[in-house]
Design a protein around this motif. Sequence first.
Motif, PDB file in Angstrom:
ATOM      1  N   SER A 111       0.831  -1.215   0.000  1.00 50.60           N
ATOM      2  CA  SER A 111       0.000   0.000   0.000  1.00 50.60           C
ATOM      3  C   SER A 111       0.858   1.254   0.000  1.00 50.60           C
ATOM      4  O   SER A 111       0.625   2.177  -0.785  1.00 50.60           O
ATOM      5  N   SER A 112       1.860   1.295   0.863  1.00 52.56           N
ATOM      6  CA  SER A 112       2.713   2.485   0.959  1.00 52.56           C
ATOM      7  C   SER A 112       3.480   2.736  -0.334  1.00 52.56           C
ATOM      8  O   SER A 112       3.486   3.847  -0.862  1.00 52.56           O
ATOM      9  N   VAL A 113       4.111   1.689  -0.846  1.00 52.08           N
ATOM     10  CA  VAL A 113       4.878   1.834  -2.092  1.00 52.08           C
ATOM     11  C   VAL A 113       3.929   2.122  -3.246  1.00 52.08           C
ATOM     12  O   VAL A 113       4.191   3.011  -4.073  1.00 52.08           O
ATOM     13  N   GLY A 114       2.813   1.406  -3.321  1.00 45.64           N
ATOM     14  CA  GLY A 114       1.860   1.603  -4.409  1.00 45.64           C
ATOM     15  C   GLY A 114       1.319   3.022  -4.456  1.00 45.64           C
ATOM     16  O   GLY A 114       1.230   3.617  -5.536  1.00 45.64           O
ATOM     17  N   GLU A 115       0.936   3.562  -3.311  1.00 47.49           N
ATOM     18  CA  GLU A 115       0.429   4.939  -3.269  1.00 47.49           C
ATOM     19  C   GLU A 115       1.471   5.918  -3.786  1.00 47.49           C
ATOM     20  O   GLU A 115       1.141   6.825  -4.556  1.00 47.49           O
ATOM     21  N   CYS A 116       2.719   5.738  -3.364  1.00 46.81           N
ATOM     22  CA  CYS A 116       3.777   6.663  -3.793  1.00 46.81           C
ATOM     23  C   CYS A 116       4.100   6.512  -5.279  1.00 46.81           C
ATOM     24  O   CYS A 116       4.313   7.515  -5.971  1.00 46.81           O
ATOM     25  N   VAL A 117       4.147   5.281  -5.771  1.00 51.61           N
ATOM     26  CA  VAL A 117       4.387   5.053  -7.202  1.00 51.61           C
ATOM     27  C   VAL A 117       3.265   5.695  -8.018  1.00 51.61           C
ATOM     28  O   VAL A 117       3.522   6.362  -9.034  1.00 51.61           O
ATOM     29  N   ALA A 118       2.039   5.524  -7.575  1.00 49.33           N
ATOM     30  CA  ALA A 118       0.899   6.124  -8.273  1.00 49.33           C
ATOM     31  C   ALA A 118       1.011   7.637  -8.293  1.00 49.33           C
ATOM     32  O   ALA A 118       0.836   8.271  -9.349  1.00 49.33           O
ATOM     33  N   THR A 119       1.306   8.233  -7.160  1.00 48.30           N
ATOM     34  CA  THR A 119       1.432   9.693  -7.062  1.00 48.30           C
ATOM     35  C   THR A 119       2.537  10.196  -7.980  1.00 48.30           C
ATOM     36  O   THR A 119       2.338  11.160  -8.724  1.00 48.30           O
ATOM     37  N   GLN A 120       3.697   9.545  -7.947  1.00 48.34           N
ATOM     38  CA  GLN A 120       4.824   9.998  -8.775  1.00 48.34           C
ATOM     39  C   GLN A 120       4.543   9.878 -10.263  1.00 48.34           C
ATOM     40  O   GLN A 120       5.145  10.586 -11.069  1.00 48.34           O
ATOM     41  N   ASN A 121       3.644   8.982 -10.639  1.00 50.54           N
ATOM     42  CA  ASN A 121       3.345   8.781 -12.057  1.00 50.54           C
ATOM     43  C   ASN A 121       1.996   9.351 -12.475  1.00 50.54           C
ATOM     44  O   ASN A 121       1.546   9.099 -13.592  1.00 50.54           O
ATOM     45  N   GLY A 122       1.363  10.119 -11.575  1.00 51.94           N
ATOM     46  CA  GLY A 122       0.090  10.757 -11.905  1.00 51.94           C
ATOM     47  C   GLY A 122      -1.021   9.772 -12.190  1.00 51.94           C
ATOM     48  O   GLY A 122      -1.872  10.016 -13.050  1.00 51.94           O
ATOM     49  N   MET A 123      -1.032   8.666 -11.459  1.00 52.26           N
ATOM     50  CA  MET A 123      -2.038   7.626 -11.660  1.00 52.26           C
ATOM     51  C   MET A 123      -2.863   7.455 -10.391  1.00 52.26           C
ATOM     52  O   MET A 123      -2.379   7.702  -9.298  1.00 52.26           O
ATOM     53  N   PRO A 124      -4.075   6.957 -10.529  1.00 59.65           N
ATOM     54  CA  PRO A 124      -4.846   6.619  -9.327  1.00 59.65           C
ATOM     55  C   PRO A 124      -4.269   5.366  -8.666  1.00 59.65           C
ATOM     56  O   PRO A 124      -3.630   4.538  -9.326  1.00 59.65           O
ATOM     57  N   PHE A 125      -4.528   5.251  -7.372  1.00 63.18           N
ATOM     58  CA  PHE A 125      -4.122   4.073  -6.610  1.00 63.18           C
ATOM     59  C   PHE A 125      -5.362   3.386  -6.071  1.00 63.18           C
ATOM     60  O   PHE A 125      -6.291   4.039  -5.589  1.00 63.18           O
ATOM     61  N   LEU A 126      -5.378   2.070  -6.145  1.00 66.86           N
ATOM     62  CA  LEU A 126      -6.485   1.289  -5.615  1.00 66.86           C
ATOM     63  C   LEU A 126      -5.924   0.258  -4.648  1.00 66.86           C
ATOM     64  O   LEU A 126      -5.047  -0.544  -5.019  1.00 66.86           O
ATOM     65  N   GLU A 127      -6.420   0.277  -3.421  1.00 70.92           N
ATOM     66  CA  GLU A 127      -6.039  -0.704  -2.411  1.00 70.92           C
ATOM     67  C   GLU A 127      -6.787  -1.997  -2.728  1.00 70.92           C
ATOM     68  O   GLU A 127      -8.010  -2.066  -2.582  1.00 70.92           O
ATOM     69  N   GLY A 128      -6.050  -3.007  -3.171  1.00 72.99           N
ATOM     70  CA  GLY A 128      -6.666  -4.263  -3.582  1.00 72.99           C
ATOM     71  C   GLY A 128      -7.444  -4.947  -2.471  1.00 72.99           C
ATOM     72  O   GLY A 128      -8.437  -5.633  -2.741  1.00 72.99           O
ATOM     73  N   ASP A 129      -7.019  -4.754  -1.223  1.00 80.17           N
ATOM     74  CA  ASP A 129      -7.752  -5.381  -0.113  1.00 80.17           C
ATOM     75  C   ASP A 129      -9.202  -4.899  -0.044  1.00 80.17           C
ATOM     76  O   ASP A 129     -10.066  -5.611   0.459  1.00 80.17           O
ATOM     77  N   VAL A 150      -2.485   1.932 -10.457  1.00 78.45           N
ATOM     78  CA  VAL A 150      -1.618   1.155  -9.572  1.00 78.45           C
ATOM     79  C   VAL A 150      -2.525   0.485  -8.548  1.00 78.45           C
ATOM     80  O   VAL A 150      -3.338   1.149  -7.904  1.00 78.45           O
ATOM     81  N   ILE A 151      -2.384  -0.837  -8.421  1.00 78.02           N
ATOM     82  CA  ILE A 151      -3.210  -1.610  -7.488  1.00 78.02           C
ATOM     83  C   ILE A 151      -2.296  -2.424  -6.580  1.00 78.02           C
ATOM     84  O   ILE A 151      -1.372  -3.081  -7.063  1.00 78.02           O
ATOM     85  N   SER A 152      -2.580  -2.403  -5.292  1.00 80.64           N
ATOM     86  CA  SER A 152      -1.873  -3.299  -4.378  1.00 80.64           C
ATOM     87  C   SER A 152      -2.601  -4.644  -4.384  1.00 80.64           C
ATOM     88  O   SER A 152      -3.825  -4.702  -4.319  1.00 80.64           O
ATOM     89  N   CYS A 153      -1.826  -5.705  -4.518  1.00 80.29           N
ATOM     90  CA  CYS A 153      -2.402  -7.045  -4.585  1.00 80.29           C
ATOM     91  C   CYS A 153      -1.302  -8.038  -4.230  1.00 80.29           C
ATOM     92  O   CYS A 153      -0.192  -7.937  -4.758  1.00 80.29           O
ATOM     93  N   SER A 154      -1.608  -9.002  -3.387  1.00 76.22           N
ATOM     94  CA  SER A 154      -0.581  -9.969  -2.993  1.00 76.22           C
ATOM     95  C   SER A 154      -0.083 -10.788  -4.186  1.00 76.22           C
ATOM     96  O   SER A 154       1.112 -11.022  -4.312  1.00 76.22           O
ATOM     97  N   ALA A 155      -0.979 -11.239  -5.050  1.00 75.41           N
ATOM     98  CA  ALA A 155      -0.611 -12.001  -6.259  1.00 75.41           C
ATOM     99  C   ALA A 155       0.478 -13.035  -5.958  1.00 75.41           C
ATOM    100  O   ALA A 155       1.504 -13.095  -6.618  1.00 75.41           O
ATOM    101  N   LEU A 156       0.227 -13.872  -4.965  1.00 73.80           N
ATOM    102  CA  LEU A 156       1.259 -14.743  -4.423  1.00 73.80           C
ATOM    103  C   LEU A 156       1.693 -15.875  -5.355  1.00 73.80           C
ATOM    104  O   LEU A 156       2.826 -16.332  -5.276  1.00 73.80           O
ATOM    105  N   LYS A 157       0.812 -16.336  -6.236  1.00 76.49           N
ATOM    106  CA  LYS A 157       1.140 -17.458  -7.110  1.00 76.49           C
ATOM    107  C   LYS A 157       1.245 -17.009  -8.562  1.00 76.49           C
ATOM    108  O   LYS A 157       0.613 -16.047  -8.982  1.00 76.49           O
TER     109      LYS A 157
END
Length: 170
Positions: A9-27, A71-78
């Motif tokens: 979430s923290s990294v995703g929000e910052c990456v989104a902000t730096q690239n002028g994109m929306p951020f979505l918390e996948g949870d 930018v979306i936060s998602c575990s995407a473990l597999k």
Amino acid sequence: MGVSGCGKSSVGECVATQNGMPFLEGDQLHPAANVEKMAKGLPLTDDDRLPWLDRIGEEIRAAQKASRGLVISCSALKRNYRDRLRQAAGGRLAFVFLEGSRELLLSRMQARQGHFMPASLLDSQLQTLEPPTGEPGVVTVAIDGALDDMVALACEELRGAAIKGGFHAG
């Protein structure tokens, strides 16, 4: 992407902000039953995760249809979860894999306030994780640095991967 406590979430929000994109918390896209299950300390199964991944895929397709990044936060473990998301994105998708030691992840999870995911589920997530080594459109960032450094590295690596892979990375 990564296990709980890695900083998605923290990294995703910052990456989104730096690239002028929306951020979505996948949870936020998890069905209530998934959140309740995790809050009780029960790991999710593939059957639990697949509808959630499909909702994330719908968000990706909607962003693409609107010609905007997301930018979306998602575990995407597999790998098959990541492939499912790649398919939803028509192959135009990048992942930032946030990687760290069990000890660091556990300390972060134990320090969190008000999160539904208990630290007791870390080991099940680590057992489920199939690291994305060698997969297309994946950059790996170690989580043991400062947030600003992690974000800068993620953005730099995403730009490099975009040049090779043909997706947009800001």
